[in-house]
Design an enzyme around this catalytic site. Structure first.
Site, PDB file in Angstrom:
ATOM      1  N   ALA A  66      25.126 -12.568  -6.016  1.00  0.00           N
ATOM      2  CA  ALA A  66      25.580 -13.183  -6.396  1.00  0.00           C
ATOM      3  C   ALA A  66      26.615 -12.591  -7.595  1.00  0.00           C
ATOM      4  O   ALA A  66      26.271 -11.341  -8.179  1.00  0.00           O
ATOM      5  CB  ALA A  66      24.464 -13.998  -7.423  1.00  0.00           C
ATOM      6  N   GLY A 111      21.540 -12.182  -3.529  1.00  0.00           N
ATOM      7  CA  GLY A 111      21.994 -12.735  -2.351  1.00  0.00           C
ATOM      8  C   GLY A 111      22.340 -12.555  -1.456  1.00  0.00           C
ATOM      9  O   GLY A 111      22.160 -13.294   0.078  1.00  0.00           O
ATOM     10  N   GLU A 114      19.251 -12.106   0.462  1.00  0.00           N
ATOM     11  CA  GLU A 114      18.734 -13.537   0.854  1.00  0.00           C
ATOM     12  C   GLU A 114      20.308 -13.775   2.281  1.00  0.00           C
ATOM     13  O   GLU A 114      19.401 -14.562   2.633  1.00  0.00           O
ATOM     14  CB  GLU A 114      18.782 -14.246  -0.265  1.00  0.00           C
ATOM     15  CG  GLU A 114      17.635 -14.290  -1.705  1.00  0.00           C
ATOM     16  CD  GLU A 114      18.107 -14.339  -2.374  1.00  0.00           C
ATOM     17  OE1 GLU A 114      18.984 -13.910  -3.435  1.00  0.00           O
ATOM     18  OE2 GLU A 114      17.248 -14.429  -3.208  1.00  0.00           O
TER      19      GLU A 114
HETATM   20  N1  CO8 Z   1      28.951  -9.358  -9.236  1.00  0.00           N
HETATM   21  C1  CO8 Z   1      29.386  -8.621  -9.755  1.00  0.00           C
HETATM   22  N2  CO8 Z   1      31.036  -7.737  -9.844  1.00  0.00           N
HETATM   23  C2  CO8 Z   1      30.048  -6.779  -8.862  1.00  0.00           C
HETATM   24  C3  CO8 Z   1      28.487  -7.290  -7.908  1.00  0.00           C
HETATM   25  C4  CO8 Z   1      28.391  -8.091  -9.308  1.00  0.00           C
HETATM   26  N3  CO8 Z   1      26.754  -8.573  -7.958  1.00  0.00           N
HETATM   27  N4  CO8 Z   1      27.852  -5.588  -7.777  1.00  0.00           N
HETATM   28  C5  CO8 Z   1      29.431  -5.220  -7.988  1.00  0.00           C
HETATM   29  N5  CO8 Z   1      30.514  -5.876  -8.562  1.00  0.00           N
HETATM   30  C6  CO8 Z   1      31.540  -4.747  -9.169  1.00  0.00           C
HETATM   31  C7  CO8 Z   1      30.962  -3.957 -10.290  1.00  0.00           C
HETATM   32  O1  CO8 Z   1      31.344  -4.641 -11.180  1.00  0.00           O
HETATM   33  C8  CO8 Z   1      32.711  -3.039  -9.873  1.00  0.00           C
HETATM   34  O2  CO8 Z   1      33.605  -3.792 -10.365  1.00  0.00           O
HETATM   35  P1  CO8 Z   1      34.997  -2.529 -11.435  1.00  0.00           P
HETATM   36  O3  CO8 Z   1      35.254  -1.744 -10.340  1.00  0.00           O
HETATM   37  O4  CO8 Z   1      35.986  -4.469 -11.388  1.00  0.00           O
HETATM   38  O5  CO8 Z   1      34.081  -2.054 -12.724  1.00  0.00           O
HETATM   39  C9  CO8 Z   1      32.868  -3.337  -8.291  1.00  0.00           C
HETATM   40  O6  CO8 Z   1      31.918  -4.570  -7.837  1.00  0.00           O
HETATM   41  C10 CO8 Z   1      32.227  -1.840  -7.586  1.00  0.00           C
HETATM   42  O7  CO8 Z   1      30.700  -1.919  -8.017  1.00  0.00           O
HETATM   43  P2  CO8 Z   1      30.471  -0.480  -8.744  1.00  0.00           P
HETATM   44  O8  CO8 Z   1      31.814   0.365  -9.585  1.00  0.00           O
HETATM   45  O9  CO8 Z   1      29.405  -0.916  -9.215  1.00  0.00           O
HETATM   46  O10 CO8 Z   1      30.293   0.358  -7.452  1.00  0.00           O
HETATM   47  P3  CO8 Z   1      28.502   1.621  -7.134  1.00  0.00           P
HETATM   48  O11 CO8 Z   1      28.896   2.435  -6.067  1.00  0.00           O
HETATM   49  O12 CO8 Z   1      28.869   2.713  -8.518  1.00  0.00           O
HETATM   50  O13 CO8 Z   1      27.116   0.707  -7.730  1.00  0.00           O
HETATM   51  C11 CO8 Z   1      26.025  -1.636  -7.149  1.00  0.00           C
HETATM   52  C12 CO8 Z   1      27.372  -0.318  -6.508  1.00  0.00           C
HETATM   53  C13 CO8 Z   1      24.640  -0.395  -6.808  1.00  0.00           C
HETATM   54  C14 CO8 Z   1      26.229  -2.172  -5.953  1.00  0.00           C
HETATM   55  C15 CO8 Z   1      26.504  -1.876  -8.402  1.00  0.00           C
HETATM   56  O14 CO8 Z   1      27.710  -2.594  -8.354  1.00  0.00           O
HETATM   57  C16 CO8 Z   1      25.237  -2.645  -8.482  1.00  0.00           C
HETATM   58  O15 CO8 Z   1      24.169  -2.710  -9.483  1.00  0.00           O
HETATM   59  N6  CO8 Z   1      25.745  -3.916  -8.422  1.00  0.00           N
HETATM   60  C17 CO8 Z   1      24.983  -5.402  -8.792  1.00  0.00           C
HETATM   61  C18 CO8 Z   1      24.293  -5.626  -7.657  1.00  0.00           C
HETATM   62  C19 CO8 Z   1      22.783  -6.617  -8.232  1.00  0.00           C
HETATM   63  O16 CO8 Z   1      22.064  -6.492  -9.566  1.00  0.00           O
HETATM   64  N7  CO8 Z   1      22.807  -8.084  -7.854  1.00  0.00           N
HETATM   65  C20 CO8 Z   1      22.708  -9.216  -7.380  1.00  0.00           C
HETATM   66  C21 CO8 Z   1      23.032  -9.910  -8.425  1.00  0.00           C
HETATM   67  S1  CO8 Z   1      22.161 -11.342  -8.920  1.00  0.00           S
HETATM   68  C22 CO8 Z   1      21.460 -12.072  -7.443  1.00  0.00           C
HETATM   69  O17 CO8 Z   1      22.378 -11.979  -6.291  1.00  0.00           O
HETATM   70  C23 CO8 Z   1      20.858 -13.504  -7.734  1.00  0.00           C
HETATM   71  C24 CO8 Z   1      21.426 -15.232  -6.729  1.00  0.00           C
HETATM   72  C25 CO8 Z   1      20.705 -15.785  -6.427  1.00  0.00           C
HETATM   73  C26 CO8 Z   1      21.321 -17.256  -6.543  1.00  0.00           C
HETATM   74  C27 CO8 Z   1      21.932 -17.420  -7.223  1.00  0.00           C
HETATM   75  C28 CO8 Z   1      21.779 -18.271  -8.267  1.00  0.00           C
HETATM   76  C29 CO8 Z   1      22.375 -18.414  -9.387  1.00  0.00           C
END
Ligand code: CO8
Length: 260
Positions: A66, A111, A114
């Site tokens: 998400a 998500g 999922e």
């Molecule tokens: N949401 C928003 N932005 C994101 C997300 C995300 N989930 N994941 C990555 N991005 C963005 C980063 O902020 C970054 O943006 P910017 O260039 O503007 O700084 C861009 O994508 C590239 O990401 P990274 O620079 O972080 O790339 P890396 O290769 O260094 O890292 C990762 C990749 C490991 C995937 C890292 O981005 C990360 O940890 N992302 C978050 C993953 C996460 O925690 N996902 C779970 C989210 S919660 C969820 O899914 C709950 C779902 C339930 C249903 C909804 C209920 C309300």
């Protein structure tokens, strides 16, 4: 229909839905969830669509979960409503009367993981990284992660992934039974297309009945599950595809199914 956060392409009976916010690693924001709802309804109601493929745009991600930026300031009730909506969407995908293939081209987290688990068959790039990292944000999975994961890989291993929030690679995910196949990154869409074409050539009613028999029987006792299977088996005997399939076998020729 023009979408902003996804792309939908329909060709040769195969609908490809591409999550398309590559700069945010295809994170599912409200807009994307809304467009996915519309796309799923469209492919569900379009009789020319026989198979659905879901994948992510860009080289890095299927979906990184998400959109976390939308969590800031989100109330408990809003979060509850949002999970209900996304849960309904994933159930709709899981119960779609057509096979749904996930082509996991990179990160499938939260998500995204999922969504992957709601699909019928999962082909993944060797670069895929899979996990439920929600605990790292101080929350838990909300789109079926605690439920589908334990059903797919067992309670113990599911708890390890959900409690640690760790990501695993494609090979480990395959070993756990989360993926059907791990494929060289540049071959992923070629292999997915082959699978989609294979499924598109089958009888659509038989595929619908087969999927329904597995889905409906999964969480119920064996006796009721096999009774349901028997009824769906009987229903297939009323189809033109059954006549064609049996005749083709006896006449030693490939069948031409019409989904009737
Ligand atoms: N949401 C928003 N932005 C994101 C997300 C995300 N989930 N994941 C990555 N991005 C963005 C980063 O902020 C970054 O943006 P910017 O260039 O503007 O700084 C861009 O994508 C590239 O990401 P990274 O620079 O972080 O790339 P890396 O290769 O260094 O890292 C990762 C990749 C490991 C995937 C890292 O981005 C990360 O940890 N992302 C978050 C993953 C996460 O925690 N996902 C779970 C989210 S919660 C969820 O899914 C709950 C779902 C339930 C249903 C909804 C209920 C309300």
């Amino acid at each position: 229909m023009a979408f902003q956060t996804i792309e939908l392409q329909i060709e040769g009976g195969i609908a490809t839905i591409m999550l398309s916010r590559p700069k945010a690693l295809n994170a599912l924001n409200f807009a994307m969830v809304g467009e996915l709802e519309q796309a799923v309804q469209q492919v569900r109601d379009d009789p020319t669509v026989r198979v659905v493929v879901i994948t992510g745009a860009g080289e890095k991600a299927f979906a990184a979960g998400a959109d976390i930026t939308e969590f800031k300031g989100m109330s408990a009730v809003d979060a509850w409503m949002f999970t209900q909506r996304i849960q309904r969407l994933y159930l709709e995908i899981e119960r779609l009367a057509k096979p749904v293939i996930a082509a996991v081209n990179g990160f499938a987290l939260g998500g995204g993981c999922e969504l992957m688990m709601a699909c019928d068959i999962v082909y993944a790039s060797e670069r895929a990284k899979i996990g439920q990292p929600e605990v790292n944000l101080g929350i838990i999975p909300g789109a079926g992660g605690t439920q589908r994961l334990s059903r797919l890989i067992g309670k113990q291993r599911a708890k390890e992934l959900v409690l640690t929030g760790d990501m695993i690679g494609a090979e480990e995910a395959w070993n756990l039974g989360l993926l059907n196949k791990v494929i060289a990154h540049d071959q992923l869409m070629t292999e997915v297309k082959k699978l989609a074409e294979k499924l598109a050539a089958k009888g659509a009613v038989a595929l619908k009945a087969a999927k329904e028999a597995v889905e409906e029987g999964y969480d119920i006792e064996l006796e009721r599950g096999i009774a349901n299977e028997g009824k769906l088996f009987g229903l297939c005997f009323g189809t033109e595809d059954k006549v064609e399939g049996v005749n083709a076998f006896l006449e030693k020729r490939p069948p031409q199914f019409r989904g009737k």
